[in-house]
Motif scaffolding. Structure first.
Motif, PDB file in Angstrom:
ATOM      1  N   ARG A 268       3.278  -7.086 -12.413  1.00  0.00           N
ATOM      2  CA  ARG A 268       2.401  -7.496 -11.303  1.00  0.00           C
ATOM      3  C   ARG A 268       3.206  -7.535 -10.002  1.00  0.00           C
ATOM      4  O   ARG A 268       2.785  -7.031  -8.963  1.00  0.00           O
ATOM      5  CB  ARG A 268       1.790  -8.860 -11.618  1.00  0.00           C
ATOM      6  N   ALA A 269       4.403  -8.126 -10.048  1.00  0.00           N
ATOM      7  CA  ALA A 269       5.254  -8.202  -8.859  1.00  0.00           C
ATOM      8  C   ALA A 269       5.684  -6.804  -8.410  1.00  0.00           C
ATOM      9  O   ALA A 269       5.699  -6.501  -7.214  1.00  0.00           O
ATOM     10  CB  ALA A 269       6.476  -9.073  -9.140  1.00  0.00           C
ATOM     11  N   GLU A 270       6.037  -5.959  -9.370  1.00  0.00           N
ATOM     12  CA  GLU A 270       6.432  -4.583  -9.051  1.00  0.00           C
ATOM     13  C   GLU A 270       5.266  -3.823  -8.426  1.00  0.00           C
ATOM     14  O   GLU A 270       5.441  -3.073  -7.465  1.00  0.00           O
ATOM     15  CB  GLU A 270       6.914  -3.874 -10.322  1.00  0.00           C
ATOM     16  N   GLY A 271       4.067  -4.021  -8.969  1.00  0.00           N
ATOM     17  CA  GLY A 271       2.884  -3.376  -8.411  1.00  0.00           C
ATOM     18  C   GLY A 271       2.622  -3.791  -6.976  1.00  0.00           C
ATOM     19  O   GLY A 271       2.289  -2.967  -6.123  1.00  0.00           O
ATOM     20  N   GLU A 272       2.812  -5.059  -6.696  1.00  0.00           N
ATOM     21  CA  GLU A 272       2.620  -5.539  -5.313  1.00  0.00           C
ATOM     22  C   GLU A 272       3.678  -4.952  -4.384  1.00  0.00           C
ATOM     23  O   GLU A 272       3.377  -4.546  -3.261  1.00  0.00           O
ATOM     24  CB  GLU A 272       2.660  -7.063  -5.261  1.00  0.00           C
ATOM     25  N   ARG A 273       4.923  -4.900  -4.855  1.00  0.00           N
ATOM     26  CA  ARG A 273       6.000  -4.327  -4.041  1.00  0.00           C
ATOM     27  C   ARG A 273       5.700  -2.862  -3.710  1.00  0.00           C
ATOM     28  O   ARG A 273       5.811  -2.441  -2.558  1.00  0.00           O
ATOM     29  CB  ARG A 273       7.342  -4.434  -4.768  1.00  0.00           C
ATOM     30  N   LEU A 274       5.294  -2.110  -4.722  1.00  0.00           N
ATOM     31  CA  LEU A 274       4.971  -0.696  -4.514  1.00  0.00           C
ATOM     32  C   LEU A 274       3.807  -0.544  -3.533  1.00  0.00           C
ATOM     33  O   LEU A 274       3.816   0.328  -2.670  1.00  0.00           O
ATOM     34  CB  LEU A 274       4.659  -0.026  -5.851  1.00  0.00           C
ATOM     35  N   HIS A 275       2.799  -1.390  -3.673  1.00  0.00           N
ATOM     36  CA  HIS A 275       1.645  -1.371  -2.762  1.00  0.00           C
ATOM     37  C   HIS A 275       2.108  -1.608  -1.328  1.00  0.00           C
ATOM     38  O   HIS A 275       1.714  -0.887  -0.411  1.00  0.00           O
ATOM     39  CB  HIS A 275       0.629  -2.425  -3.182  1.00  0.00           C
ATOM     40  N   ASN A 276       2.945  -2.617  -1.138  1.00  0.00           N
ATOM     41  CA  ASN A 276       3.423  -2.951   0.212  1.00  0.00           C
ATOM     42  C   ASN A 276       4.272  -1.836   0.810  1.00  0.00           C
ATOM     43  O   ASN A 276       4.343  -1.709   2.033  1.00  0.00           O
ATOM     44  CB  ASN A 276       4.200  -4.264   0.195  1.00  0.00           C
ATOM     45  N   GLU A 277       4.905  -1.044  -0.045  1.00  0.00           N
ATOM     46  CA  GLU A 277       5.707   0.093   0.418  1.00  0.00           C
ATOM     47  C   GLU A 277       4.846   1.331   0.672  1.00  0.00           C
ATOM     48  O   GLU A 277       5.361   2.364   1.077  1.00  0.00           O
ATOM     49  CB  GLU A 277       6.792   0.431  -0.604  1.00  0.00           C
ATOM     50  N   GLY A 278       3.550   1.233   0.375  1.00  0.00           N
ATOM     51  CA  GLY A 278       2.660   2.367   0.586  1.00  0.00           C
ATOM     52  C   GLY A 278       2.669   3.357  -0.568  1.00  0.00           C
ATOM     53  O   GLY A 278       2.124   4.447  -0.454  1.00  0.00           O
ATOM     54  N   ARG A 279       3.234   2.985  -1.687  1.00  0.00           N
ATOM     55  CA  ARG A 279       3.319   3.859  -2.865  1.00  0.00           C
ATOM     56  C   ARG A 279       2.177   3.477  -3.818  1.00  0.00           C
ATOM     57  O   ARG A 279       2.401   2.907  -4.883  1.00  0.00           O
ATOM     58  CB  ARG A 279       4.692   3.710  -3.507  1.00  0.00           C
ATOM     59  N   HIS A 280       0.961   3.798  -3.389  1.00  0.00           N
ATOM     60  CA  HIS A 280      -0.230   3.272  -4.041  1.00  0.00           C
ATOM     61  C   HIS A 280      -0.477   3.817  -5.443  1.00  0.00           C
ATOM     62  O   HIS A 280      -0.898   3.062  -6.313  1.00  0.00           O
ATOM     63  CB  HIS A 280      -1.446   3.457  -3.132  1.00  0.00           C
ATOM     64  N   GLN A 281      -0.242   5.084  -5.679  1.00  0.00           N
ATOM     65  CA  GLN A 281      -0.472   5.598  -7.035  1.00  0.00           C
ATOM     66  C   GLN A 281       0.495   4.949  -8.016  1.00  0.00           C
ATOM     67  O   GLN A 281       0.103   4.565  -9.114  1.00  0.00           O
ATOM     68  CB  GLN A 281      -0.324   7.126  -7.082  1.00  0.00           C
TER      69      GLN A 281
END
Length: 85
Positions: free
Chosen positions: A55-68
């Motif tokens: 979940r934390a990794e998913g949020e980090r990726l989202h915030n970096e713009g790496r949505h897929q």
């Protein structure tokens, strides 16, 4: 030539739109995970920790713009929790 430009423009528009759709998908998945965790699911300590890390990794990726990548990572956490995506 005109038809080729139109197709290129349509493709660029579709790509931009799909990125926006994925960006909105990530927060929805994070909310589903948070809600499931709040219900204290019957998972092992290891599974709960894995869900929290994903979940934390998913949020980090989202915030970096790496949505897929975010959607894929959050899907793993949702699978462990038994949430349909």
């Amino acid at each position: 030539m005109k038809k080729c430009k139109l197709q290129l423009l349509a493709g660029a528009f579709a790509l931009a739109l799909s990125t926006s759709v994925l960006a909105f998908h990530c927060p929805a998945d994070m909310r589903k995970i948070d809600a499931a965790l709040a219900e204290q699911p019957a998972l092992s300590a290891e599974q709960l920790e894995e869900v929290r890390v994903l979940r934390a990794e998913g949020e980090r990726l989202h915030n970096e713009g790496r949505h897929q990548e975010s959607v894929d990572t959050l899907a793993k956490a949702m699978t462990i929790l038994g949430i349909d995506s």
